[in-house]
Write a protein that holds these residues in place. Structure first.
Motif, PDB file in Angstrom:
ATOM      1  N   PHE A  71      68.358  68.227  48.956  1.00 39.72           N
ATOM      2  CA  PHE A  71      67.895  69.558  48.574  1.00 39.72           C
ATOM      3  C   PHE A  71      67.139  69.486  47.253  1.00 39.72           C
ATOM      4  CE2 PHE A  71      71.355  69.953  51.412  1.00 39.72           C
ATOM      5  CZ  PHE A  71      71.072  71.062  52.189  1.00 39.72           C
ATOM      6  N   ARG A  72      65.916  69.955  47.257  1.00 34.66           N
ATOM      7  CA  ARG A  72      65.144  69.994  46.003  1.00 34.66           C
ATOM      8  C   ARG A  72      64.346  71.287  45.957  1.00 34.66           C
ATOM      9  NH1 ARG A  72      62.914  63.748  45.207  1.00 34.66           N
ATOM     10  NH2 ARG A  72      64.965  62.788  45.444  1.00 34.66           N
ATOM     11  N   ASN A  73      64.407  71.942  44.826  1.00 32.79           N
ATOM     12  CA  ASN A  73      63.696  73.209  44.667  1.00 32.79           C
ATOM     13  C   ASN A  73      62.234  72.913  44.347  1.00 32.79           C
ATOM     14  OD1 ASN A  73      63.020  75.835  44.294  1.00 32.79           O
ATOM     15  ND2 ASN A  73      64.657  76.289  42.849  1.00 32.79           N
ATOM     16  N   LEU A 123      56.647  68.929  57.429  1.00 30.75           N
ATOM     17  CA  LEU A 123      57.719  68.081  56.897  1.00 30.75           C
ATOM     18  C   LEU A 123      57.308  67.251  55.685  1.00 30.75           C
ATOM     19  CD1 LEU A 123      59.307  66.760  60.220  1.00 30.75           C
ATOM     20  CD2 LEU A 123      59.857  68.812  58.900  1.00 30.75           C
ATOM     21  N   MET A 124      56.073  67.412  55.243  1.00 24.78           N
ATOM     22  CA  MET A 124      55.573  66.563  54.169  1.00 24.78           C
ATOM     23  C   MET A 124      56.351  66.758  52.866  1.00 24.78           C
ATOM     24  SD  MET A 124      52.996  64.520  54.544  1.00 24.78           S
ATOM     25  CE  MET A 124      51.441  65.129  55.181  1.00 24.78           C
ATOM     26  N   ARG A 125      56.540  67.996  52.487  1.00 23.61           N
ATOM     27  CA  ARG A 125      57.300  68.287  51.265  1.00 23.61           C
ATOM     28  C   ARG A 125      58.239  69.437  51.537  1.00 23.61           C
ATOM     29  NH1 ARG A 125      57.314  66.807  46.267  1.00 23.61           N
ATOM     30  NH2 ARG A 125      55.378  65.638  46.441  1.00 23.61           N
ATOM     31  N   GLY A 126      59.493  69.091  51.788  1.00 23.19           N
ATOM     32  CA  GLY A 126      60.469  70.120  52.113  1.00 23.19           C
ATOM     33  C   GLY A 126      61.348  70.434  50.919  1.00 23.19           C
ATOM     34  N   ARG A 127      62.062  71.556  50.998  1.00 19.35           N
ATOM     35  CA  ARG A 127      63.086  71.856  49.999  1.00 19.35           C
ATOM     36  C   ARG A 127      64.441  71.362  50.504  1.00 19.35           C
ATOM     37  NH1 ARG A 127      63.003  77.604  48.121  1.00 19.35           N
ATOM     38  NH2 ARG A 127      62.377  78.174  50.233  1.00 19.35           N
ATOM     39  N   GLU A 128      64.519  71.223  51.825  1.00 18.26           N
ATOM     40  CA  GLU A 128      65.633  70.508  52.444  1.00 18.26           C
ATOM     41  C   GLU A 128      64.971  69.464  53.331  1.00 18.26           C
ATOM     42  OE1 GLU A 128      68.484  72.925  54.503  1.00 18.26           O
ATOM     43  OE2 GLU A 128      69.399  71.209  55.498  1.00 18.26           O
ATOM     44  N   PHE A 129      65.277  68.194  53.113  1.00 17.28           N
ATOM     45  CA  PHE A 129      64.575  67.150  53.878  1.00 17.28           C
ATOM     46  C   PHE A 129      65.498  65.966  54.107  1.00 17.28           C
ATOM     47  CE2 PHE A 129      63.840  64.183  50.370  1.00 17.28           C
ATOM     48  CZ  PHE A 129      63.976  65.006  49.258  1.00 17.28           C
ATOM     49  N   MET A 130      65.145  65.150  55.092  1.00 21.60           N
ATOM     50  CA  MET A 130      66.034  64.054  55.453  1.00 21.60           C
ATOM     51  C   MET A 130      65.639  62.763  54.730  1.00 21.60           C
ATOM     52  SD  MET A 130      66.994  62.597  59.220  1.00 21.60           S
ATOM     53  CE  MET A 130      67.516  64.152  59.907  1.00 21.60           C
ATOM     54  N   MET A 131      66.646  62.130  54.129  1.00 22.68           N
ATOM     55  CA  MET A 131      66.378  60.889  53.407  1.00 22.68           C
ATOM     56  C   MET A 131      67.411  59.831  53.758  1.00 22.68           C
ATOM     57  SD  MET A 131      66.383  59.943  49.345  1.00 22.68           S
ATOM     58  CE  MET A 131      65.509  61.313  48.627  1.00 22.68           C
ATOM     59  N   LYS A 132      66.968  58.580  53.752  1.00 21.90           N
ATOM     60  CA  LYS A 132      67.914  57.464  53.742  1.00 21.90           C
ATOM     61  C   LYS A 132      67.946  57.000  52.309  1.00 21.90           C
ATOM     62  CE  LYS A 132      66.973  53.621  53.252  1.00 21.90           C
ATOM     63  NZ  LYS A 132      67.007  52.673  52.112  1.00 21.90           N
ATOM     64  N   ILE A 135      50.368  58.984  51.152  1.00 19.22           N
ATOM     65  CA  ILE A 135      51.660  59.676  51.305  1.00 19.22           C
ATOM     66  C   ILE A 135      52.774  58.707  50.919  1.00 19.22           C
ATOM     67  CG2 ILE A 135      53.208  60.838  52.936  1.00 19.22           C
ATOM     68  CD1 ILE A 135      50.710  61.210  54.773  1.00 19.22           C
ATOM     69  N   GLU A 136      53.624  59.128  49.979  1.00 16.85           N
ATOM     70  CA  GLU A 136      54.749  58.279  49.570  1.00 16.85           C
ATOM     71  C   GLU A 136      55.878  58.414  50.590  1.00 16.85           C
ATOM     72  OE1 GLU A 136      56.405  59.031  45.567  1.00 16.85           O
ATOM     73  OE2 GLU A 136      58.327  58.426  46.412  1.00 16.85           O
ATOM     74  N   VAL A 137      56.122  57.335  51.328  1.00 16.25           N
ATOM     75  CA  VAL A 137      57.184  57.384  52.345  1.00 16.25           C
ATOM     76  C   VAL A 137      58.429  56.620  51.912  1.00 16.25           C
ATOM     77  CG1 VAL A 137      55.722  57.873  54.342  1.00 16.25           C
ATOM     78  CG2 VAL A 137      56.065  55.495  53.604  1.00 16.25           C
ATOM     79  N   GLY A 138      58.390  56.001  50.743  1.00 17.51           N
ATOM     80  CA  GLY A 138      59.577  55.316  50.257  1.00 17.51           C
ATOM     81  C   GLY A 138      59.421  54.992  48.788  1.00 17.51           C
ATOM     82  N   ASN A 139      60.547  54.805  48.116  1.00 22.79           N
ATOM     83  CA  ASN A 139      60.516  54.531  46.686  1.00 22.79           C
ATOM     84  C   ASN A 139      61.782  53.758  46.320  1.00 22.79           C
ATOM     85  OD1 ASN A 139      59.894  56.690  43.745  1.00 22.79           O
ATOM     86  ND2 ASN A 139      59.583  54.523  44.062  1.00 22.79           N
ATOM     87  N   ILE A 140      61.620  52.652  45.612  1.00 23.10           N
ATOM     88  CA  ILE A 140      62.796  51.891  45.198  1.00 23.10           C
ATOM     89  C   ILE A 140      62.765  51.670  43.684  1.00 23.10           C
ATOM     90  CG2 ILE A 140      63.000  50.798  47.476  1.00 23.10           C
ATOM     91  CD1 ILE A 140      61.805  48.282  46.371  1.00 23.10           C
ATOM     92  N   PHE A 141      63.942  51.739  43.077  1.00 22.56           N
ATOM     93  CA  PHE A 141      64.075  51.700  41.605  1.00 22.56           C
ATOM     94  C   PHE A 141      65.145  50.716  41.171  1.00 22.56           C
ATOM     95  CE2 PHE A 141      63.263  56.129  42.710  1.00 22.56           C
ATOM     96  CZ  PHE A 141      62.371  56.555  41.749  1.00 22.56           C
ATOM     97  N   GLN A 142      64.938  50.121  40.025  1.00 22.50           N
ATOM     98  CA  GLN A 142      66.018  49.369  39.379  1.00 22.50           C
ATOM     99  C   GLN A 142      66.521  50.199  38.194  1.00 22.50           C
ATOM    100  OE1 GLN A 142      65.471  45.331  38.298  1.00 22.50           O
ATOM    101  NE2 GLN A 142      64.512  44.751  40.235  1.00 22.50           N
ATOM    102  N   TYR A 175      67.277  52.848  46.614  1.00 23.30           N
ATOM    103  CA  TYR A 175      66.212  52.596  47.575  1.00 23.30           C
ATOM    104  C   TYR A 175      66.129  53.777  48.549  1.00 23.30           C
ATOM    105  CZ  TYR A 175      67.872  47.950  46.030  1.00 23.30           C
ATOM    106  OH  TYR A 175      68.304  46.872  45.294  1.00 23.30           O
ATOM    107  N   GLY A 176      65.049  54.568  48.474  1.00 17.28           N
ATOM    108  CA  GLY A 176      64.951  55.766  49.319  1.00 17.28           C
ATOM    109  C   GLY A 176      63.831  55.691  50.341  1.00 17.28           C
ATOM    110  N   ILE A 177      64.085  56.251  51.507  1.00 18.82           N
ATOM    111  CA  ILE A 177      63.007  56.465  52.501  1.00 18.82           C
ATOM    112  C   ILE A 177      63.075  57.925  52.921  1.00 18.82           C
ATOM    113  CG2 ILE A 177      62.128  55.951  54.815  1.00 18.82           C
ATOM    114  CD1 ILE A 177      63.167  53.162  54.601  1.00 18.82           C
ATOM    115  N   GLY A 178      61.958  58.614  52.834  1.00 15.40           N
ATOM    116  CA  GLY A 178      61.901  60.001  53.279  1.00 15.40           C
ATOM    117  C   GLY A 178      61.679  60.027  54.782  1.00 15.40           C
ATOM    118  N   ILE A 179      62.767  60.238  55.519  1.00 18.94           N
ATOM    119  CA  ILE A 179      62.673  60.120  56.980  1.00 18.94           C
ATOM    120  C   ILE A 179      61.828  61.240  57.588  1.00 18.94           C
ATOM    121  CG2 ILE A 179      64.003  60.135  59.134  1.00 18.94           C
ATOM    122  CD1 ILE A 179      66.232  58.700  57.692  1.00 18.94           C
TER     123      ILE A 179
END
Ligand code: ATP
Ligand code: MG
Length: 408
Positions: free
Chosen positions: A139-141, A149-158, A257-264, A292-296
């Protein structure tokens, strides 16, 4: 599945505010339904796609040693205060008081929740390294919740989190994850650039984003047209026309389009939330973390942006809601028989058994975009007319041949 029974029908007209192909076709095709801006029901067709993507992700995360679990969406303020993010994320995080006045939030991400879990359950080098993940709605405001589905306020992520006792170990796993991510996107039918980006407010080092080149994207990147190299324009030291550091090709600039993002995160969470474990020789060491995120759901939209034409979606086989669209012209008897056989043999078919014109059925098949269209008519005898969604050519083939095609 008989289309006459399928919940929701296709729509003749695109949504009024449709800006992108994915918003338009996912809505018109009956994949998603908007409840309010940035909040969607995943309808039966759409949910099938998301589940196929999720299954590919699960397979790759499991084979990288990830263990799936599910964390709470409802979260207490106190753990977020430990890292200062209750304050820094207050605009984007849904925060409210429950009936008893307790400050509560909805998960925008899960570092705090998982690190709290880790510090209470991990105390020794014997428990590490560790890799845990979940698939869940976030959930993101979002201010700019776009159509679709590109930018949701409720969206599915791994989101996967890994924990380590040394930087070398973390680095090794991080690189392994980059490879696992590449496999995920490749199996889904998406070409991605592995893009160096800023670490945001958390990490001094770079993060890596996985970007799909597309006009509908909100990001701008510098990328190599030949290999998977890229840099987010926000931090790019290279510019269009410069030589690619990987293969010397001339770099390009484009939207993506950013479909994933990984951070240390390194030891940030260990320090903020007091997470330590003892090494073999009895020393206390910080438990390092990376995310490590993927926006499903966004990935599903990205797929449509890349794979469509003027008639509708062209799903890659691996993520299509069904493998084929069986269409009966004229009377249904023969098509019914074909459908029963295909189902018995385990084929994944959507069967348009509705009493409507051939033209309408063909238009729906193009819009929904299943990889194969199978037409049974009085003209075709005991053969079936097979056409790929991605091609204009059709051919008449026998049932066994069809079964072979669908199982490939
Ligand atoms: P963005 O820059 O697009 O706002 P982010 O960098 O804030 O995304 P992350 O926290 O990195 O997002 O989330 C991991 C992934 O989740 C992103 O790479 C993206 O694919 C997806 N994602 C993030 N925000 C959204 C959203 N509002 N709707 C759909 N998917 C999203
Ligand atoms: Mg990101």
């Amino acid at each position: 599945m008989r289309q006459s029974k399928l919940f929701t029908k296709t729509q003749k007209n695109p949504p009024q505010d449709a800006l992108s192909a994915s918003h338009k076709y996912l809505t018109q095709g009956g994949f998603i339904d908007m409840l309010m801006a940035g909040v969607y029901t995943y309808l039966p067709l759409g949910y099938r796609v998301l589940n196929k993507i999720a299954d590919i992700i699960r397979a790759e995360m499991n084979s990288a040693g990830g263990q799936e679990m599910l964390m709470p969406t409802l979260q207490p303020k106190n753990i977020w205060e430990e890292t200062g993010r209750w304050e820094t994320l207050k605009e984007v995080m849904y925060q409210f008081q429950d009936r008893s006045g307790k400050e509560t939030g909805l998960g925008a991400t899960h570092e705090e929740v998982i690190y709290d879990l880790i510090r209470r359950n991990v105390s020794s080098y014997k428990d590490l390294p560790l890799s845990l993940y979940q698939i869940q709605n976030k959930f993101r405001n979002e201010l700019r919740a776009k159509g679709g589905l590109m930018r949701g306020r409720e969206f599915m992520m791994k989101d996967l989190y890994s924990f380590h006792l040394s930087q070398e170990d973390l680095d090794g796993y991080y690189n392994q994850m980059i490879e696992a991510y590449k496999k995920v996107y490749q199996r889904c039918g998406l070409e991605v650039k592995v893009v160096e980006a800023s670490g945001g407010i958390f990490t001094k080092k770079y993060s890596h984003e996985f970007q799909v080149i597309a006009e509908a994207g909100e990001d701008n990147i510098i990328y190599c047209p030949k290999c998977d190299f890229g840099q987010n324009s926000e931090i790019a030291k290279l510019k269009a026309g410069d030589a690619c550091p990987q293969d010397g090709e001339s770099l390009k600039a484009g939207k993506s389009i950013e479909v994933g993002n990984i951070f240390q995160f390194g030891d940030k969470y260990a320090k903020d939330m007091n997470g330590y474990a003892t090494t073999k020789d009895g020393q206390k060491q910080p438990i390092l973390m990376a995310s490590y995120g993927i926006g499903i759901s966004r990935l599903a939209a990205a797929l449509v942006e890349v794979h469509h034409d003027e008639k509708g979606i062209i799903w890659p086989k691996s993520v299509a809601p069904f493998a084929a669209h069986l269409i009966s012209l004229n009377k249904n008897e023969t098509a019914d028989e074909v459908y029963e056989i295909l189902i018995k043999k385990g084929a994944d078919v959507l069967y348009d058994d509705r009493d409507i014109s051939a033209g309408e059925k063909f238009a729906d098949a193009d819009l929904i975009g299943l990889p194969y269209r199978l037409v049974v008519s009085s003209k075709s005898g005991d053969k079936i007319e097979v056409k790929k969604r991605s091609s204009d050519k059709s051919e008449l083939v026998g049932l066994n041949e069809v079964l072979k095609l669908l199982s490939e």
